[in-house]
Scaffold this motif. Structure first.
Motif, short mmCIF file in Angstrom:
data_model
loop_
_atom_site.label_atom_id
_atom_site.label_comp_id
_atom_site.label_asym_id
_atom_site.label_seq_id
_atom_site.Cartn_x
_atom_site.Cartn_y
_atom_site.Cartn_z
N GLY A 254 5.22 -0.10 -7.23
CA GLY A 254 5.50 0.29 -8.61
C GLY A 254 4.43 -0.11 -9.60
N GLN A 255 3.68 -1.19 -9.34
CA GLN A 255 2.64 -1.63 -10.27
C GLN A 255 1.23 -1.27 -9.79
N LEU A 256 1.16 -0.41 -8.79
CA LEU A 256 -0.13 -0.09 -8.18
C LEU A 256 -0.50 1.37 -8.44
N ASP A 257 -1.80 1.66 -8.44
CA ASP A 257 -2.23 3.05 -8.54
C ASP A 257 -1.86 3.78 -7.25
N SER A 258 -1.92 5.10 -7.27
CA SER A 258 -1.40 5.90 -6.16
C SER A 258 -2.12 5.61 -4.84
N GLU A 259 -3.44 5.45 -4.89
CA GLU A 259 -4.18 5.21 -3.66
C GLU A 259 -3.84 3.84 -3.06
N THR A 260 -3.78 2.82 -3.92
CA THR A 260 -3.44 1.48 -3.45
C THR A 260 -2.00 1.44 -2.96
N GLY A 261 -1.10 2.13 -3.69
CA GLY A 261 0.29 2.19 -3.28
C GLY A 261 0.46 2.82 -1.91
N ARG A 262 -0.31 3.85 -1.66
CA ARG A 262 -0.23 4.50 -0.35
C ARG A 262 -0.74 3.58 0.75
N SER A 263 -1.76 2.78 0.45
CA SER A 263 -2.28 1.84 1.45
C SER A 263 -1.25 0.77 1.78
N ILE A 264 -0.46 0.35 0.78
CA ILE A 264 0.60 -0.63 1.02
C ILE A 264 1.69 -0.02 1.89
N MET A 265 2.09 1.21 1.61
CA MET A 265 3.10 1.87 2.44
C MET A 265 2.58 2.08 3.85
N ASP A 266 1.29 2.41 3.97
CA ASP A 266 0.67 2.57 5.28
C ASP A 266 0.74 1.26 6.06
N LEU A 267 0.47 0.16 5.36
CA LEU A 267 0.53 -1.16 5.98
C LEU A 267 1.95 -1.46 6.45
N LEU A 268 2.94 -1.22 5.60
CA LEU A 268 4.33 -1.48 5.97
C LEU A 268 4.74 -0.67 7.18
N ARG A 269 4.36 0.59 7.21
CA ARG A 269 4.71 1.45 8.33
C ARG A 269 4.07 0.94 9.63
N ALA A 270 2.80 0.55 9.55
CA ALA A 270 2.11 0.03 10.73
C ALA A 270 2.75 -1.25 11.23
N LEU A 271 3.14 -2.14 10.30
CA LEU A 271 3.76 -3.40 10.68
C LEU A 271 5.13 -3.17 11.32
N VAL A 272 5.89 -2.23 10.79
CA VAL A 272 7.20 -1.91 11.37
C VAL A 272 7.03 -1.48 12.82
N ARG A 273 6.05 -0.63 13.08
CA ARG A 273 5.82 -0.15 14.44
C ARG A 273 5.33 -1.28 15.35
N ALA A 274 4.35 -2.03 14.84
CA ALA A 274 3.72 -3.05 15.68
C ALA A 274 4.66 -4.20 16.00
N ARG A 275 5.54 -4.55 15.05
CA ARG A 275 6.39 -5.73 15.21
C ARG A 275 7.83 -5.38 15.57
N GLY A 276 8.17 -4.09 15.57
CA GLY A 276 9.50 -3.67 15.97
C GLY A 276 10.60 -4.10 15.03
N MET A 277 10.25 -4.34 13.76
CA MET A 277 11.28 -4.73 12.80
C MET A 277 11.80 -3.49 12.07
N THR A 278 12.76 -3.71 11.20
CA THR A 278 13.32 -2.65 10.37
C THR A 278 12.87 -2.87 8.94
N ALA A 279 12.59 -1.80 8.21
CA ALA A 279 12.20 -1.93 6.80
C ALA A 279 13.01 -0.98 5.95
N LEU A 280 13.52 -1.48 4.83
CA LEU A 280 14.16 -0.67 3.80
C LEU A 280 13.27 -0.74 2.58
N VAL A 281 12.77 0.41 2.13
CA VAL A 281 11.81 0.45 1.03
C VAL A 281 12.36 1.33 -0.08
N ALA A 282 12.64 0.75 -1.23
CA ALA A 282 13.09 1.52 -2.38
C ALA A 282 11.88 2.04 -3.13
N THR A 283 11.91 3.31 -3.47
CA THR A 283 10.81 3.91 -4.21
C THR A 283 11.29 5.14 -4.96
#
Length: 247
Positions: free
Chosen positions: A190-219
């Motif tokens: 919410g406080q990030l520009d669009s490119e940086t925000g997308r990189s954070i979502m990309d990071l979360l998605r990669a971590l979910v896959r790599a670590r096998g956890m569950t993520a709930l992301v409000a946006t």
């Protein structure tokens, strides 16, 4: 950090194999009394499986934050039940909720929530200190987490010396410190520009896959929705299914 392709986006029940980490059944949350009752969340039910990133979409005031707070044990529902990794969150006492928030559930907030006088490494290490992890093990884990989010070279820097995107990466690393099964992220871009925000979502998605956890992301950022495995739409506190934006 674009390791994985986004999954199919379907607002129906998940088809993921493996255990369910989140089970929300008939959850409502009302505030006020008499003629001034606000129905923040209305009879919401859904599940989320291990290794799944679920986006919760809706306008400001739709009930996203309230719903996440109910799932994370930061608030209690007026009715309904929440189970996380087999724990009945709605019936848990304060001590059990504290343990859940320290070990089973990790939180990432829009405002980062970093302690300004601490370095990046010290911020990430806070949950490990609370868990009384031995110093040598703590330092090793902190270094690994900062490397994981791409900030290994910034361990000694304080929040004011980091960009917004870097601060949010520190917050993600801190949320992962105790290896949670569920990651709850409330408007993390919410406080990030669009490119940086997308990189954070990309990071979360990669971590979910790599670590096998569950993520709930409000946006409420429609440009990030395609990065989720599944999208739940909230309107006036109620779950809209199917999401007409995905039709």
């Amino acid at each position: 950090m674009n390791f994985f392709q986004p999954g199919s986006r379907d607002a129906s029940a998940p088809t993921f194999n493996g255990s369910l980490i989140v089970q929300v059944e008939g959850v409502s949350r009302d505030y006020g009394s008499g003629g001034r009752v606000v129905h923040a969340v209305r009879d919401v039910s859904f599940t989320a499986g291990k290794g799944e990133l679920v986006a919760i979409r809706g306008r400001s005031g739709a009930g996203k934050t309230t719903l996440l707070n109910l799932i994370g044990g930061l608030d209690r529902p007026t009715s309904g039940t929440v189970h996380v990794a087999g724990h009945d969150v709605t019936a848990a006492g304060e001590q059990e909720l504290l343990l859940l928030r320290r070990g089973t559930i990790g939180f990432v907030f829009q405002s980062f929530g970093l302690i300004p006088i601490l370095s990046a490494a010290e911020n990430v290490g806070v949950p490990l200190r609370l868990a009384k992890v031995p110093p040598a093990e703590r330092e090793e884990r902190v270094a690994m987490l900062l490397e994981m989010v791409g900030l290994g070279a910034h361990a000694a820097q304080r929040p004011y010396e980091l960009s917004g995107g870097q601060q949010q990466r520190v917050a993600v690393a801190r949320a992962l410190a105790n290896d949670p099964q569920l990651l709850i992220a409330d408007e993390p871009t919410g406080q990030l520009d669009s490119e940086t925000g997308r990189s954070i979502m990309d990071l979360l998605r990669a971590l979910v896959r790599a670590r096998g956890m569950t993520a709930l992301v409000a946006t409420h950022d429609a440009s990030l929705i395609d990065m989720a495995d599944r999208v739940l739409m909230l309107r006036d506190g109620a779950l809209a299914s199917p999401d007409p934006a995905l039709a």
